[in-house]
Design a protein around this motif. Structure first.
Motif, PDB file in Angstrom:
ATOM      1  N   UNK A 160       0.828  -1.196   0.000  1.00  0.00           N
ATOM      2  CA  UNK A 160       0.000   0.000   0.000  1.00  0.00           C
ATOM      3  C   UNK A 160       0.871   1.258   0.000  1.00  0.00           C
ATOM      4  N   UNK A 161       1.912   1.241   0.850  1.00  0.00           N
ATOM      5  CA  UNK A 161       2.819   2.394   0.897  1.00  0.00           C
ATOM      6  C   UNK A 161       3.544   2.567  -0.431  1.00  0.00           C
ATOM      7  N   UNK A 162       3.969   1.457  -1.004  1.00  0.00           N
ATOM      8  CA  UNK A 162       4.643   1.534  -2.305  1.00  0.00           C
ATOM      9  C   UNK A 162       3.722   2.141  -3.358  1.00  0.00           C
ATOM     10  N   UNK A 163       2.449   1.758  -3.306  1.00  0.00           N
ATOM     11  CA  UNK A 163       1.498   2.310  -4.256  1.00  0.00           C
ATOM     12  C   UNK A 163       1.316   3.804  -4.082  1.00  0.00           C
ATOM     13  N   UNK A 164       1.289   4.268  -2.833  1.00  0.00           N
ATOM     14  CA  UNK A 164       1.156   5.706  -2.582  1.00  0.00           C
ATOM     15  C   UNK A 164       2.383   6.474  -3.067  1.00  0.00           C
ATOM     16  N   UNK A 165       3.556   5.879  -2.905  1.00  0.00           N
ATOM     17  CA  UNK A 165       4.781   6.528  -3.385  1.00  0.00           C
ATOM     18  C   UNK A 165       4.769   6.628  -4.909  1.00  0.00           C
ATOM     19  N   UNK A 166       4.254   5.589  -5.572  1.00  0.00           N
ATOM     20  CA  UNK A 166       4.157   5.628  -7.032  1.00  0.00           C
ATOM     21  C   UNK A 166       3.212   6.747  -7.487  1.00  0.00           C
ATOM     22  N   UNK A 167       2.119   6.958  -6.732  1.00  0.00           N
ATOM     23  CA  UNK A 167       1.195   8.045  -7.075  1.00  0.00           C
ATOM     24  C   UNK A 167       1.868   9.402  -6.898  1.00  0.00           C
ATOM     25  N   UNK A 168       2.661   9.540  -5.825  1.00  0.00           N
ATOM     26  CA  UNK A 168       3.399  10.788  -5.632  1.00  0.00           C
ATOM     27  C   UNK A 168       4.408  11.001  -6.753  1.00  0.00           C
ATOM     28  N   UNK A 169       5.018   9.904  -7.204  1.00  0.00           N
ATOM     29  CA  UNK A 169       6.004  10.014  -8.276  1.00  0.00           C
ATOM     30  C   UNK A 169       5.378  10.526  -9.564  1.00  0.00           C
ATOM     31  N   UNK A 170       4.108  10.132  -9.808  1.00  0.00           N
ATOM     32  CA  UNK A 170       3.417  10.624 -11.002  1.00  0.00           C
ATOM     33  C   UNK A 170       3.143  12.117 -10.905  1.00  0.00           C
ATOM     34  N   UNK A 171       2.800  12.580  -9.686  1.00  0.00           N
ATOM     35  CA  UNK A 171       2.461  13.989  -9.495  1.00  0.00           C
ATOM     36  C   UNK A 171       3.695  14.867  -9.354  1.00  0.00           C
ATOM     37  N   UNK A 172       4.679  14.388  -8.580  1.00  0.00           N
ATOM     38  CA  UNK A 172       5.879  15.182  -8.283  1.00  0.00           C
ATOM     39  C   UNK A 172       7.128  14.319  -8.465  1.00  0.00           C
ATOM     40  N   UNK A 173       7.531  14.046  -9.689  1.00  0.00           N
ATOM     41  CA  UNK A 173       8.687  13.164  -9.916  1.00  0.00           C
ATOM     42  C   UNK A 173       9.969  13.676  -9.266  1.00  0.00           C
ATOM     43  N   UNK A 174      10.077  14.990  -9.061  1.00  0.00           N
ATOM     44  CA  UNK A 174      11.316  15.541  -8.512  1.00  0.00           C
ATOM     45  C   UNK A 174      11.533  15.174  -7.047  1.00  0.00           C
ATOM     46  N   UNK A 175      10.460  14.800  -6.343  1.00  0.00           N
ATOM     47  CA  UNK A 175      10.604  14.533  -4.908  1.00  0.00           C
ATOM     48  C   UNK A 175      10.983  13.078  -4.628  1.00  0.00           C
ATOM     49  N   UNK A 176      11.040  12.242  -5.651  1.00  0.00           N
ATOM     50  CA  UNK A 176      11.342  10.832  -5.462  1.00  0.00           C
ATOM     51  C   UNK A 176      12.842  10.619  -5.560  1.00  0.00           C
ATOM     52  N   UNK A 177      13.373   9.918  -4.568  1.00  0.00           N
ATOM     53  CA  UNK A 177      14.799   9.616  -4.546  1.00  0.00           C
ATOM     54  C   UNK A 177      14.992   8.180  -4.089  1.00  0.00           C
ATOM     55  N   UNK A 178      16.212   7.801  -3.802  1.00  0.00           N
ATOM     56  CA  UNK A 178      16.517   6.442  -3.352  1.00  0.00           C
ATOM     57  C   UNK A 178      17.317   6.512  -2.063  1.00  0.00           C
ATOM     58  N   UNK A 179      17.123   5.504  -1.229  1.00  0.00           N
ATOM     59  CA  UNK A 179      17.921   5.369  -0.015  1.00  0.00           C
ATOM     60  C   UNK A 179      18.146   3.885   0.232  1.00  0.00           C
ATOM     61  N   UNK A 180      18.906   3.579   1.259  1.00  0.00           N
ATOM     62  CA  UNK A 180      19.236   2.190   1.584  1.00  0.00           C
ATOM     63  C   UNK A 180      18.568   1.830   2.902  1.00  0.00           C
ATOM     64  N   UNK A 181      17.867   0.675   2.925  1.00  0.00           N
ATOM     65  CA  UNK A 181      17.198   0.263   4.161  1.00  0.00           C
ATOM     66  C   UNK A 181      18.180  -0.443   5.089  1.00  0.00           C
TER      67      UNK A 181
END
Length: 614
Positions: free
Chosen positions: A1-22
């Motif tokens: 569910x969280x992954x899906x919400x992040x994908x929706x944010x990526x569609x709206x604001x691609x600049x705010x999506x980045x990567x990190x290490x868990x």
């Protein structure tokens, strides 16, 4: 569910999506919140800024509770189930907050209808759902600003009822938040409520579901004989708030037409097209065109003009066509004012639901008690439920929001006496439907003399199932009137995280296994279904393969072997079946090398299989 919400944010604001290490060193997609704040800087409300919202002491804790993880699982209880291996219905015993969390993956976006009748706020210290954020009086007063840090009063009138409102809202908020996730895109939730919290509940639902998804507030006439002892007003109704998951995707089904509606249609002129009703031949003049104003001449030579403020429904050429088609009625003697014939076959074959539901259509509380007593054999000292709902009330919701042929899932996580399950079985029997139910009820063992609520509900469902099958005769054999009983329990896995100094050498043997000693292979199977996000009603068969017990879920969706020692032969046999998923007990392998070899077997024979060891 969280992954899906992040994908929706990526569609709206691609600049705010980045990567990190868990924590395990894996790269994952994340949100740069500082960049997101910049994107929305002109539309943020923070701190003490005024805004429109419902707030109460404990709301922040309630929101946190909805997202807090739990270390629990669901265990099957075959001995109280009915048709455990084949049914697609669920009865789950446990705190509904835990259950809603456990079902998030398996039933995300799959539930068509949720109906709940939560405990009403009675303004007392006795509260059934004692969540961690329910407050004592002093704590509430301190958090609501009525006591200072020294325990001194800072307001003249100490509020007592506010704490109960806060506790009730804090109980409802996380449950509604989690329930929303389970609703299908065209799903809907109905919530029964009384006067005390009707307004506050609507505010909470506006926040959780979205105000734009509000559908209606229904008034249910619940009382057959109002009490004359009331000193002000006799309460004869409850409310039912209705919200869609997405109002733009949800359309209410039509209710059947009533006999009174059909009785208005007759066929006095023996028209071969069937029964009809005379309708007004004029319309409001506000939007009429000039061609709708003319002198109408009847076949008998009578002349008519529209009344003031009205226009003819049709233009004159269209009127002549209607006349030729025998669709204009001039009364039995042919001299009356023209009317249009509306045929029963042409009108909407149903009626739109209204927001007032009288007990004559959906039952009342006395009906509900009679239904319960007919299903459950209460002892003389048992207390029959004070506020059951009639099955006709729930069946009205089923008629509006579900389909007979779509295997719609109906959920009630305040299950009570089992009214919702009873209603689903009745509705399926009537229209041949295949709806499924998920009922959740808080554990209650009674007091030794009285039946606990879950026992009452299960007895009622069994009785309802017998009644449905008996009424249907031989045709009832195909009806699913069973339920798979589950209960919330602690995790099946042992907590093996210990500091070296806390572990004695003589106790190392006890730490070899990761599964609790009292857990069965079927317990482990249901935890795997939850972990993989699979529905908990999938058919399960047990086979003996090379002297090993093997569980096969829905023809290979999962094949599991949890024996303590897994042979190479059984691993090879399972791999040849090419299941979607295969799972074993980690301690079932003699060594790490044996487990690696098993994974290699699957890579060679069934590379698409997802292999897991627990």
């Amino acid at each position: 569910m969280t992954d899906g919400n992040i994908e929706k944010l990526a569609e709206l604001f691609p600049a705010v999506i980045t990567e990190s290490v868990d924590d395990d060193g894996n790269v994952k997609m994340t949100v740069d919140f500082d960049l997101l704040r910049q994107e929305l800087s002109d539309h943020l409300v923070e701190g003490p800024q005024e805004r429109y919202r419902l707030d109460w002491p404990g709301k922040r804790a309630a929101a946190f509770t909805a997202n807090a993880p739990i270390a629990k699982t669901l265990r099957p209880v075959r001995e109280v189930s009915v048709d455990f291996d084949t049914t697609k219905n669920l009865f789950i015993e446990g705190d509904n907050l835990d259950v809603l969390k456990l079902l998030q993956e398996s039933y995300l976006g799959k539930v068509k209808l949720i109906y709940i009748d939560p405990p009403y706020n009675t303004g007392s210290d006795r509260f059934v759902y004692e969540d961690d954020f329910a407050e004592e009086a002093d704590e509430y007063l301190r958090r609501s600003g009525q006591l200072n840090d020294l325990g001194e009063r800072v307001r003249a009138n100490i509020e007592s009822s506010g704490r109960f409102h806060s506790d009730w809202l804090s109980m409802m908020y996380p449950r509604l938040t989690l329930a929303r996730n389970l609703l299908a895109s065209d799903g809907v939730i109905f919530v029964s409520i009384g006067d005390a919290e009707a307004a506050a509940l609507k505010h909470v639902l506006d926040e959780v579901m979205g105000a734009s998804n509000f559908v209606a507030t229904v008034i249910w006439q619940k009382v057959y004989s109002p009490m004359n002892s009331a000193t002000q007003f006799a309460s004869v109704h409850d409310y039912i708030h209705v919200y869609a998951r997405n109002a733009s995707d949800w359309t209410s089904n039509l209710l059947p037409r009533t006999a009174e509606q059909d009785a208005a249609y007759k066929n006095v002129d023996n028209d071969p097209r069937g029964s009809w009703k005379a309708a007004d031949a004029t319309a409001a003049a506000g939007h009429a065109t000039p061609s709708q104003f003319y002198e109408l001449v009847t076949p008998a030579g009578n002349r008519f003009t529209p009344p003031p403020g009205r226009a003819w429904l049709y233009t004159e050429p269209r009127y002549q066509e209607m006349l030729a088609d025998r669709r204009v009625w001039f009364g039995a003697d042919g001299n009356g004012r023209p009317a249009i014939k509306r045929f029963l076959t042409e009108v909407k074959q149903g009626r739109v639901a209204q927001t007032f539901w009288p007990y004559s259509e959906v039952g009342h509380t006395q009906d509900a008690k009679k239904e319960l007593l007919a299903r459950v054999d209460f002892a003389e000292d048992d207390t029959v439920f004070d506020t059951p709902k009639p099955t006709q009330l729930v069946r009205r919701m089923l008629a509006l929001a579900t389909s007979a042929s779509s295997e719609d899932i109906v959920m009630d996580f305040f299950g009570g006496s089992g009214t919702t399950a009873d209603a689903v079985l009745q509705q399926n029997a009537e229209d041949g439907g295949n709806r499924r139910f998920i009922l959740v009820q808080l554990p209650d063992d009674g007091d030794g003399r009285k039946k606990g609520i879950p026992d009452v509900a299960r007895e009622r469902i069994r009785s309802a199932g017998h009644a449905v099958v008996e009424a249907a005769g031989l045709t009832g054999r195909g009806n699913d009137v069973g339920f798979r009983a589950l209960k919330v329990d602690s995790s099946n896995m042992i907590d093996v995280l210990r500091k070296p100094d806390d572990t004695a050498q003589l106790l190392l043997d006890e730490l070899e296994g990761s599964v609790k000693a009292d857990r069965t292979n079927e317990d482990l199977l249901f935890q795997v279904l939850l972990d993989w996000g699979l529905e908990l009603t999938m058919p399960i068969t047990v086979e003996r393969i090379h002297e090993h017990e093997v569980h096969v879920v829905e023809d290979g969706a999962v094949i599991a072997c949890f024996d303590d020692s897994v042979s190479a032969e059984v691993i090879l046999d399972i791999a040849k079946r090419e299941p979607i998923r295969a799972v074993f007990r980690d301690s079932g392998f003699a060594s790490d090398a044996a487990r690696i070899n098993a994974e290699q077997v699957f890579r060679e024979i069934s590379p698409a299989t997802d292999v897991k060891a627990i």
